[in-house]
Design an enzyme around this catalytic site. Sequence first.
Site, mmCIF file in Angstrom:
data_model
loop_
_atom_site.group_PDB
_atom_site.id
_atom_site.type_symbol
_atom_site.label_atom_id
_atom_site.label_comp_id
_atom_site.label_asym_id
_atom_site.label_seq_id
_atom_site.Cartn_x
_atom_site.Cartn_y
_atom_site.Cartn_z
ATOM 1 N N SER A 133 -10.952 27.786 -44.735
ATOM 2 C CA SER A 133 -12.074 28.701 -44.494
ATOM 3 C C SER A 133 -13.311 28.030 -43.910
ATOM 4 O O SER A 133 -14.105 28.686 -43.253
ATOM 5 C CB SER A 133 -12.435 29.447 -45.777
ATOM 6 N N HIS B 80 -7.882 34.161 -43.974
ATOM 7 C CA HIS B 80 -8.452 34.148 -42.622
ATOM 8 C C HIS B 80 -7.402 34.241 -41.516
ATOM 9 O O HIS B 80 -7.749 34.295 -40.346
ATOM 10 C CB HIS B 80 -9.311 32.901 -42.413
ATOM 11 N N LYS C 229 -11.873 40.625 -44.547
ATOM 12 C CA LYS C 229 -12.181 39.767 -43.407
ATOM 13 C C LYS C 229 -11.745 40.472 -42.127
ATOM 14 O O LYS C 229 -12.367 41.444 -41.749
ATOM 15 C CB LYS C 229 -11.580 38.397 -43.652
HETATM 16 C C1 LIG Z 1 -12.889 34.855 -48.729
HETATM 17 C C2 LIG Z 1 -11.765 34.123 -49.334
HETATM 18 C C3 LIG Z 1 -11.250 34.506 -50.563
HETATM 19 C C4 LIG Z 1 -11.900 35.553 -51.405
HETATM 20 O O1 LIG Z 1 -11.682 36.813 -50.913
HETATM 21 P P1 LIG Z 1 -12.663 38.002 -51.349
HETATM 22 O O2 LIG Z 1 -11.912 39.226 -51.084
HETATM 23 O O3 LIG Z 1 -13.892 37.847 -50.528
HETATM 24 O O4 LIG Z 1 -12.956 37.796 -52.809
HETATM 25 C C5 LIG Z 1 -10.124 33.859 -51.026
HETATM 26 N N1 LIG Z 1 -9.562 32.858 -50.322
HETATM 27 C C6 LIG Z 1 -10.050 32.437 -49.151
HETATM 28 C C7 LIG Z 1 -9.385 31.320 -48.427
HETATM 29 C C8 LIG Z 1 -11.183 33.047 -48.621
HETATM 30 O O5 LIG Z 1 -11.697 32.619 -47.477
#
Ligand SMILES: *Cc1c(COP(=O)(O)O)cnc(C)c1O
Length: 386
Positions: A176, A204, A235
């Site tokens: 991320s 992602h 996302k």
């Molecule tokens: C954003 C993210 C999460 C968390 O997801 P949310 O739905 O925002 O709680 C988990 N793992 C990774 C790799 C992320 O980038």
Amino acid sequence: MLSRADLWPKRLSNAAAQRQAGGGWRQRSLLSEDDACIDFAGNDYLGLADDPRLVEAQAAAARRFGAGAKASHLVSGHLDIHERLERRLAALTGRPRALLFSTGYMANLGTLQALCDRHTSVFQDRLNHASLIDGARLAGAPSRRFHHRDLTNLERLLARAPNDAPALVVSDGVFSMDGDTADIAGLASTCRHQGAWLMIDDAHGLGVLGAHGDGCVGRAHGVDEVPILVGTLGKALGSAGAFVAGDAALIDHLIQFARPYIYTTAQPPGVAAATLAALDILEDEPERRIQLFERIARFRREAATLGLPLADSRTPIQPIVLGANARVMRWAERLARAGLRVGAIRAPTVPRGQARLRITLSAAHDDDALNALLDGLAACQREEVT
Ligand SMILES: *Cc1c(COP(=O)(O)O)cnc(C)c1O
């Protein structure tokens, strides 16, 4: 001597002072409704969050089923729209079943907590997301960290682990804060060789990578290779929530034992409806992903010409590692004055000394937006040397 009542204020002020001293104090910037900044900080890679079709689907479902789900999935909150979404997500990722969670953070906590205990060997890439680290902690399972993307190191750690305890290897699909991707086939082969299960968090990658936007695991790597797949919906899919996909035995186990699944209210029906609309668009408009990759290629080409320190990333996450916290804050503020919002990421989110601008690209950015970003970065560079 301090009285017990004084210990709490002291504890908070010590922690605040420590964080401020390293230049790591975090602040939320308040976005007003008429905010005119171009956003290069979010994760809305396909520009779906503002799509009227998602917004309308959400509103229509709220009118029909209510603003909230009113209960947890196991009580009376599991609605037909949740069930339909789970089926769509299972089909998208080529898995028999999928289970919705309210957030990605909770999907990771719930999965690791339900699968692991203190006798489980958990192996995590050094750069894994915080929620994966926290999930193993919640399970009371010790996590061993392997060097970033280093299969030889992982193989060695696995070979040394006790043979009579189940082993789980955990990795982000797309990292991320770095934008690089895990070697899924390599991880799967190491796991097969060592008798370990593999869990990939494709937060992602989903919606962006893969032949169908099915992510870096998706249909290319089935449950035999990656038995546990986590995807998030806040996302690239522009809504909110997350899911775990795998075979029936895994999903049934999570429904029975994942406390962050059991003891929380189901996601609002409108959110599920927005996600279903996003999945339709993902299927019907592959040109969005093509546009996104054109933007990424252009950004990398022109940023390289400027001599900016690009990372080894082919994804919409394009970090520029600047090193010191103060330098990152200076660049981010300079860009903000030019109407450009980028993420300024410091320790402990990334290793100390590797503070960075986290620039994210989206299919929604047009050429003018990209021009403004490249001009802004060039200005930061010029001001640095004078
Ligand atoms: C954003 C993210 C999460 C968390 O997801 P949310 O739905 O925002 O709680 C988990 N793992 C990774 C790799 C992320 O980038």
